[in-house]
Design an enzyme around this catalytic site. Structure first.
Site, PDB file in Angstrom:
ATOM      1  N   ARG A  66       1.317  -0.850   0.023  1.00  0.00           N
ATOM      2  CA  ARG A  66      -0.179   0.016   0.101  1.00  0.00           C
ATOM      3  C   ARG A  66       1.091   0.810   0.036  1.00  0.00           C
ATOM      4  O   ARG A  66       2.017   1.661   0.964  1.00  0.00           O
ATOM      5  CB  ARG A  66      -0.204  -0.080   1.081  1.00  0.00           C
ATOM      6  CG  ARG A  66      -2.188  -0.988   1.367  1.00  0.00           C
ATOM      7  CD  ARG A  66      -2.961  -0.959   2.738  1.00  0.00           C
ATOM      8  NE  ARG A  66      -3.214  -2.715   2.557  1.00  0.00           N
ATOM      9  CZ  ARG A  66      -4.496  -2.649   2.662  1.00  0.00           C
ATOM     10  NH1 ARG A  66      -5.040  -2.107   3.771  1.00  0.00           N
ATOM     11  NH2 ARG A  66      -5.147  -3.685   3.084  1.00  0.00           N
ATOM     12  N   SER A  99      -7.921  -1.289   0.593  1.00  0.00           N
ATOM     13  CA  SER A  99      -9.168  -1.621   2.097  1.00  0.00           C
ATOM     14  C   SER A  99      -9.491  -0.833   2.685  1.00  0.00           C
ATOM     15  O   SER A  99      -9.991   0.104   1.985  1.00  0.00           O
ATOM     16  CB  SER A  99      -7.816  -2.571   2.918  1.00  0.00           C
ATOM     17  OG  SER A  99      -9.457  -3.680   3.508  1.00  0.00           O
ATOM     18  N   HIS A 100      -9.103  -0.374   3.732  1.00  0.00           N
ATOM     19  CA  HIS A 100      -9.969   0.823   4.048  1.00  0.00           C
ATOM     20  C   HIS A 100      -9.471   1.466   4.188  1.00  0.00           C
ATOM     21  O   HIS A 100      -9.185   3.056   4.716  1.00  0.00           O
ATOM     22  CB  HIS A 100      -9.777  -0.043   5.781  1.00  0.00           C
ATOM     23  CG  HIS A 100      -8.511   0.149   6.364  1.00  0.00           C
ATOM     24  ND1 HIS A 100      -8.099  -0.920   6.559  1.00  0.00           N
ATOM     25  CD2 HIS A 100      -7.958   0.719   7.136  1.00  0.00           C
ATOM     26  CE1 HIS A 100      -6.643  -1.248   6.636  1.00  0.00           C
ATOM     27  NE2 HIS A 100      -7.341   0.086   7.603  1.00  0.00           N
ATOM     28  N   ASP A 157     -15.863  -2.051   4.824  1.00  0.00           N
ATOM     29  CA  ASP A 157     -14.600  -0.496   4.377  1.00  0.00           C
ATOM     30  C   ASP A 157     -14.807  -0.486   2.505  1.00  0.00           C
ATOM     31  O   ASP A 157     -15.862  -1.773   1.732  1.00  0.00           O
ATOM     32  CB  ASP A 157     -13.312  -1.060   4.670  1.00  0.00           C
ATOM     33  CG  ASP A 157     -12.912  -2.914   4.246  1.00  0.00           C
ATOM     34  OD1 ASP A 157     -13.822  -4.005   3.590  1.00  0.00           O
ATOM     35  OD2 ASP A 157     -11.827  -3.584   4.422  1.00  0.00           O
ATOM     36  N   ASP A 207     -12.976  -2.319   0.476  1.00  0.00           N
ATOM     37  CA  ASP A 207     -13.151  -3.096  -0.543  1.00  0.00           C
ATOM     38  C   ASP A 207     -14.096  -4.359  -0.093  1.00  0.00           C
ATOM     39  O   ASP A 207     -13.982  -6.130  -0.087  1.00  0.00           O
ATOM     40  CB  ASP A 207     -11.579  -3.791  -0.337  1.00  0.00           C
ATOM     41  CG  ASP A 207     -10.970  -4.523   0.789  1.00  0.00           C
ATOM     42  OD1 ASP A 207     -11.150  -4.178   1.957  1.00  0.00           O
ATOM     43  OD2 ASP A 207     -10.208  -5.664   0.665  1.00  0.00           O
ATOM     44  N   ASP A 265     -14.298  -6.226   3.051  1.00  0.00           N
ATOM     45  CA  ASP A 265     -14.526  -7.355   3.139  1.00  0.00           C
ATOM     46  C   ASP A 265     -14.253  -7.071   4.945  1.00  0.00           C
ATOM     47  O   ASP A 265     -14.588  -8.243   6.501  1.00  0.00           O
ATOM     48  CB  ASP A 265     -12.584  -8.033   3.989  1.00  0.00           C
ATOM     49  CG  ASP A 265     -11.085  -6.898   3.913  1.00  0.00           C
ATOM     50  OD1 ASP A 265     -12.017  -6.402   3.325  1.00  0.00           O
ATOM     51  OD2 ASP A 265     -10.347  -7.112   4.042  1.00  0.00           O
ATOM     52  N   ARG A 266     -14.326  -5.916   5.833  1.00  0.00           N
ATOM     53  CA  ARG A 266     -14.551  -5.691   7.305  1.00  0.00           C
ATOM     54  C   ARG A 266     -16.158  -5.300   7.058  1.00  0.00           C
ATOM     55  O   ARG A 266     -16.775  -4.873   6.312  1.00  0.00           O
ATOM     56  CB  ARG A 266     -14.178  -4.121   7.161  1.00  0.00           C
ATOM     57  CG  ARG A 266     -12.194  -4.278   7.195  1.00  0.00           C
ATOM     58  CD  ARG A 266     -11.586  -3.117   7.953  1.00  0.00           C
ATOM     59  NE  ARG A 266     -10.467  -3.403   8.512  1.00  0.00           N
ATOM     60  CZ  ARG A 266      -9.454  -2.109   8.353  1.00  0.00           C
ATOM     61  NH1 ARG A 266      -9.655  -2.297   9.288  1.00  0.00           N
ATOM     62  NH2 ARG A 266      -8.203  -2.959   8.865  1.00  0.00           N
ATOM     63  N   GLU A 307     -11.301 -11.068  13.052  1.00  0.00           N
ATOM     64  CA  GLU A 307     -10.419 -10.483  14.284  1.00  0.00           C
ATOM     65  C   GLU A 307     -10.985  -8.962  14.545  1.00  0.00           C
ATOM     66  O   GLU A 307     -11.686  -8.833  14.780  1.00  0.00           O
ATOM     67  CB  GLU A 307      -9.225  -9.817  13.058  1.00  0.00           C
ATOM     68  CG  GLU A 307      -8.476 -10.544  12.221  1.00  0.00           C
ATOM     69  CD  GLU A 307      -7.697  -9.955  11.738  1.00  0.00           C
ATOM     70  OE1 GLU A 307      -6.165 -10.035  11.782  1.00  0.00           O
ATOM     71  OE2 GLU A 307      -7.749  -9.630   9.933  1.00  0.00           O
ATOM     72  N   SER A 328     -10.354  -5.948  14.198  1.00  0.00           N
ATOM     73  CA  SER A 328     -10.355  -4.901  13.439  1.00  0.00           C
ATOM     74  C   SER A 328     -11.621  -4.935  12.548  1.00  0.00           C
ATOM     75  O   SER A 328     -11.479  -4.270  11.520  1.00  0.00           O
ATOM     76  CB  SER A 328      -8.993  -4.535  12.395  1.00  0.00           C
ATOM     77  OG  SER A 328      -8.453  -6.521  12.182  1.00  0.00           O
ATOM     78  N   LYS A 334     -12.031 -12.635   5.514  1.00  0.00           N
ATOM     79  CA  LYS A 334     -13.388 -12.273   5.914  1.00  0.00           C
ATOM     80  C   LYS A 334     -14.471 -11.242   5.128  1.00  0.00           C
ATOM     81  O   LYS A 334     -13.444 -11.058   3.926  1.00  0.00           O
ATOM     82  CB  LYS A 334     -12.768 -10.587   7.032  1.00  0.00           C
ATOM     83  CG  LYS A 334     -11.640  -9.582   6.680  1.00  0.00           C
ATOM     84  CD  LYS A 334     -11.264  -8.798   7.840  1.00  0.00           C
ATOM     85  CE  LYS A 334     -10.568  -7.313   7.497  1.00  0.00           C
ATOM     86  NZ  LYS A 334      -8.903  -7.665   6.915  1.00  0.00           N
TER      87      LYS A 334
HETATM   88  C1  VG1 Z   1      -5.229  -3.740   9.635  1.00  0.00           C
HETATM   89  C2  VG1 Z   1      -5.653  -4.863  10.725  1.00  0.00           C
HETATM   90  C3  VG1 Z   1      -6.102  -5.835  11.035  1.00  0.00           C
HETATM   91  C4  VG1 Z   1      -6.163  -6.703   9.740  1.00  0.00           C
HETATM   92  C5  VG1 Z   1      -5.221  -5.525   7.849  1.00  0.00           C
HETATM   93  C6  VG1 Z   1      -5.816  -5.860   6.939  1.00  0.00           C
HETATM   94  O1  VG1 Z   1      -3.875  -4.578  10.038  1.00  0.00           O
HETATM   95  O2  VG1 Z   1      -5.651  -4.480  12.216  1.00  0.00           O
HETATM   96  O3  VG1 Z   1      -6.372  -6.607  11.497  1.00  0.00           O
HETATM   97  O4  VG1 Z   1      -6.218  -7.899   9.239  1.00  0.00           O
HETATM   98  O5  VG1 Z   1      -5.168  -4.243   8.598  1.00  0.00           O
HETATM   99  O6  VG1 Z   1      -7.101  -4.912   6.585  1.00  0.00           O
HETATM  100  P1  VG1 Z   1      -2.917  -3.162  11.336  1.00  0.00           P
HETATM  101  O7  VG1 Z   1      -1.279  -4.489   9.948  1.00  0.00           O
HETATM  102  O8  VG1 Z   1      -2.805  -2.139  10.177  1.00  0.00           O
HETATM  103  O9  VG1 Z   1      -2.736  -3.312  12.169  1.00  0.00           O
HETATM  104  V1  VG1 Z   1      -8.343  -4.793   5.728  1.00  0.00           V
HETATM  105  O10 VG1 Z   1      -9.650  -4.662   5.357  1.00  0.00           O
HETATM  106  O11 VG1 Z   1      -7.256  -3.424   5.351  1.00  0.00           O
HETATM  107  O12 VG1 Z   1      -7.534  -6.278   3.857  1.00  0.00           O
HETATM  108 CO    CO Z   2     -10.808  -4.566   4.136  1.00  0.00          CO
END
Ligand code: VG1
Ligand code: CO
Length: 562
Positions: A24, A116-117, A290, A292, A294-295, A378, A380, A391
C-alpha cells in the site's frame, strides 16, 4: 491481430515490501514510471513454473488508479505467458468476491487492487495484493519472495499494443507471441450472490426484512461507505431480500475516491451511519463495510455497538442458525492475537479447538484448508468463515440477520444474553495514526526493554484504584500448526494475572509514517453492562504509563478509538 511482447528495462524501487495485507502506497507512488509494472512482474515471477498457461482473477474496489493498474496487469500477464485473466466488470470485485472466484474457478490466484480501508482518490492510497490458489492472501513466504525480487528487478515483459476493454462482460481472445491470450470479463457479483444463497436461507431472511403477519419489517440501514460493496448490497439486500433502496441502504455507488471519506467501518469513520441510526429509532440494525468489502461493523437499535470480538463470539455461539454450518459441521474457531478472547469461552463450552494467530487474515488459511477451522475473526472489524479465505463483510451481516431471525431478539438483547452466559471481555483499541516512524520505533524498543527486565513477571502497576500484576510479558510469536512456519515479533503483550491484557504493535497497512495500535482488554464475569471506556480506564492508564507513549510521540489522545 497478432501481437508481440517486448522486454522493458527497469531499475528497482525501494520499499516494495508487502505489509499486513499487500503493498500500500500513495497513488502518486504507484503512478511513478515502472513502479506498478515492477511490482506486478515480481508477483508473476514469484509464481515460478506455475505461471505459464495459468488463469488469474483480477479486480478490486474500484479506487482511483484501478483501471490503469488493470491495463498494466493485462499487458504484463499476456507477455509472461498467462493464458487467461478473469476480470470483474469495470474492474470491480470485492475482496471476498475475488477469494470466492479463485475457489470456484480453481485458478492459480488473483490480483486484488485495493488499499482496503485506507482512503482513496488521487491524493490517497492504492494497493496491490496477491491471493493464492486457496483464495486467501499470500503467506509471508510468498510475499518475502516478491519483495526480494523487487530489490533486483532489471526488466519486465510487456505487450504494448494489447488494448483490452473491461467495461462489458464477455470473452475476448488475443494472439500474443503466437499464443492465445483470453480475457473474460464477468459480472462482479453473480458468483458471490450464488455463494451467499448456498450459505444462508434467503427466503427466511427476506421474510425478516419484509416482515410478515406476525412481525413488522426488520429495519436495516446498510452503509457501503461509497466502497465496492454497493454493487453486492444492491443485488443482495435490495433485489433478493427486498430492502428499500431509499431507506434501508446508503452510499451504494462505488466511487473512486469513496466520496472523500475514510471507508473504514468503525465508530469514528462511520459516525455518519451511527448518527443516523441513533437519530431514528425505527432502525433495528445498522451495518457498514470498508472500501473492499471484507470488514463490517454492526450496531443495533439506537446505535448499540457490537465490538468485533463480541460479534465473533455471538456468531460462534449461534452457528446452528446458518444452513451452511448445519450441513458442513463446525470445526474449530480462531482469532487474531489482539482480538479479545470472548470467542475462546464459546469454544471451551462447545468443546471446539481454538487458535490464536498473528494479525492478518493470511494466518487463518492453512487451518481452514486442513479442516481445523470454521469461523474466525479480528478485532479490526473482520469476521469470516471457511466458505472463502478472506474476511467477509456482507457474510457477517447475513450471519447476524440469520441469528436475529432465528432467535427473534434484538441485537442488544442477543449481546446481553451472551454476556450473562459467558461474562464479558471489555475491549478497546487506541490508534495513533501517522506518528513519526522514529518515535514509534523508539517506543517499541522501550517496550522491548520493559519485557526483557528479569523481574518483570510479578511486577505490579496501579492506576484508578486498581492494581495489576504482570503474569507474562513477551513479543508474540506463532508457529503455524500445519506447515510449522514461524512468525515472530507480532506485538508486545503484557498479560496480568486477572486476565487483563495490554498489547502494542505497529500497523502494517499504512502508507506513510507509523500507526501505533494499543489494545486493552479485561474480563468480567458478572459486571457485564458497563461502559467499556469506563471499565478499562485504569488499565489504559497503566498501559500508557508503561509505554510512555506521550513522551515518545507527543500525542495526548489517540486519533481513533474503537
Ligand atoms: C489492519 C488490521 C488487521 C487486518 C488488516 C487488513 O492491519 O489490524 O487486523 O487484517 O488491517 O485489513 P494493521 O497491520 O494495520 O494493524 V483490510 O480490511 O485493510 O485488508
Ligand atoms: Co478491507
Amino acid at each position: 491481430m497478432s501481437l508481440f511482447s517486448t522486454v522493458v528495462a527497469t531499475t528497482p524501487f525501494e520499499g516494495q515490501k508487502p505489509g499486513t495485507s499487500g503493498l500500500r502506497k500513495k497513488v502518486k507512488v504507484f503512478m511513478e514510471k515502472n513502479y506498478t509494472e515492477n511490482f506486478v512482474q515480481c508477483i508473476l515471477d514469484a509464481l515460478g513454473d506455475k505461471l505459464k498457461g495459468s488463469t488469474l482473477i483480477v479486480g478490486g474496489d474500484g479506487r482511483y488508479f484501478s483501471k490503469q493498474a488493470i491495463n498494466i496487469i493485462i499487458r504484463i500477464a499476456a507477455a509472461n505467458g498467462v493464458h487467461k485473466l478473469i476480470i470483474g466488470q469495470r474492474g470491480i470485485l470485492s475482496t471476498p468476491a475475488v477469494s470466492s472466484l479463485i475457489r470456484t474457478h480453481k485458478v492459480l490466484g488473483g490480483i486484488v487492487l485495493t488499499a482496503s480501508h485506507n482512503p482513496g482518490g488521487i491524493r490517497n492510497d492504492f494497493g496491490i495484493k496477491f491471493n493464492i490458489e486457496n483464495g486467501g492472501p499470500a503467506p509471508d513466504s510468498f510475499t518475502d519472495t516478491v519483495y526480494e525480487l523487487t530489490k533486483k528487478i532489471t526488466e519486465y515483459k510487456f505487450t504494448p499494443d494489447l488494448d483490452c476493454e473491461f467495461h462489458q462482460t464477455g470473452t475476448q481472445i488475443f494472439q500474443v507471441d503466437g499464443r492465445n491470450f483470453v480475457v473474460e470479463v464477468i459480472d462482479s457479483s453473480d458468483d458471490y450472490v450464488a455463494l451467499m444463497k448456498e450459505i444462508f436461507d434467503f427466503p427466511k431472511l427476506r421474510e425478516l426484512i419484509r416482515g410478515n403477519e406476525k412481525r413488522p419489517p426488520f429495519q436495516v440501514l446498510i452503509d457501503s461507505m461509497n466502497g465496492v460493496t454497493g454493487v453486492y448490497v444492491t443485488r443482495i439486500f435490495v433485489e433478493e431480500l427486498g430492502a428499500s433502496p431509499d431507506t434501508n441502504v446508503r452510499r451504494i455507488i462505488p466511487l473512486d475516491n469513496f466520496g472523500e471519506i475514510h471507508p473504514d467501518p468503525n465508530l469514528t469513520y462511520a459516525k455518519d451511519l451511527v448518527d443516523k441510526v441513533k437519530g431514528d429509532p425505527t432502525y433495528d440494525l445498522g451495518a457498514a463495510f470498508d472500501g473492499d468489502g471484507d470488514r463490517n461493523m454492526i450496531i443495533g437499535k439506537n446505535a448499540f455497538f457490537v465490538t468485533p470480538s463480541d460479534s465473533l463470539a455471538v456468531i460462534a455461539n449461534n452457528l446452528d442458525c446458518i444452513p451452511y454450518f448445519k450441513k458442513k459441521g463446525v470445526y474449530g474457531f480462531a482469532r487474531s492475537m489482539p482480538t479479545a478472547a470472548a470467542v475462546d469461552r464459546v469454544a471451551a463450552k462447545l468443546n471446539k479447538e481454538m487458535f490464536e494467530v498473528p494479525t492478518g487474515w493470511k494466518y487463518f488459511g492453512n487451518l481452514m484448508d486442513a479442516e481445523r477451522l470454521s469461523l474466525c475473526g479480528e478485532e479490526s472489524f473482520g469476521t469470516g468463515s471457511d466458505h472463502i479465505r478472506e474476511k467477509d463483510g456482507i457474510w457477517a451481516v447475513l450471519a447476524w440477520l440469520s441469528i436475529i431471525s432465528h432467535k427473534n431478539m434484538s441485537v442488544e438483547d442477543i449481546l446481553t444474553e451472551h454476556w450473562k452466559t459467558y461474562g464479558r471481555n471489555y475491549f478497546t483499541r487506541y490508534d495513533y495514526e501517522e506518528c513519526d516512524s522514529n518515535d514509534a520505533n523508539d517506543m517499541m524498543s522501550h517496550l522491548e526493554q520493559i519485557i526483557a527486565q528479569p523481574d518483570i513477571v510479578g511486577k505490579t502497576y496501579s492506576a484508578g484504584g486498581k492494581t495489576y500484576k504482570v503474569k507474562v510479558a513477551d513479543n508474540f510469536s506463532y508457529v503455524d500448526p500445519i506447515d510449522k512456519s514461524v512468525t515472530k515479533n507480532q506485538g508486545i503483550r503484557i498479560l496480568f494475572d486477572d486476565g487483563s491484557r495490554i498489547i502494542y504493535r505497529l500497523s502494517g497497512t499504512g502508507s506513510s509514517g507509523a500507526t501505533i495500535r494499543a489494545y486493552f482488554d479485561s474480563y468480567e464475569k458478572d459486571n457485564v453492562t458497563s461502559e467499556a471506556q469506563v471499565m478499562l480506564k485504569p488499565l489504559i492508564a497503566v498501559g500508557l504509563e508503561i509505554s510512555q507513549l506521550k513522551q515518545f510521540t507527543g500525542r495526548d489522545e489517540p486519533t481513533v478509538i474503537t
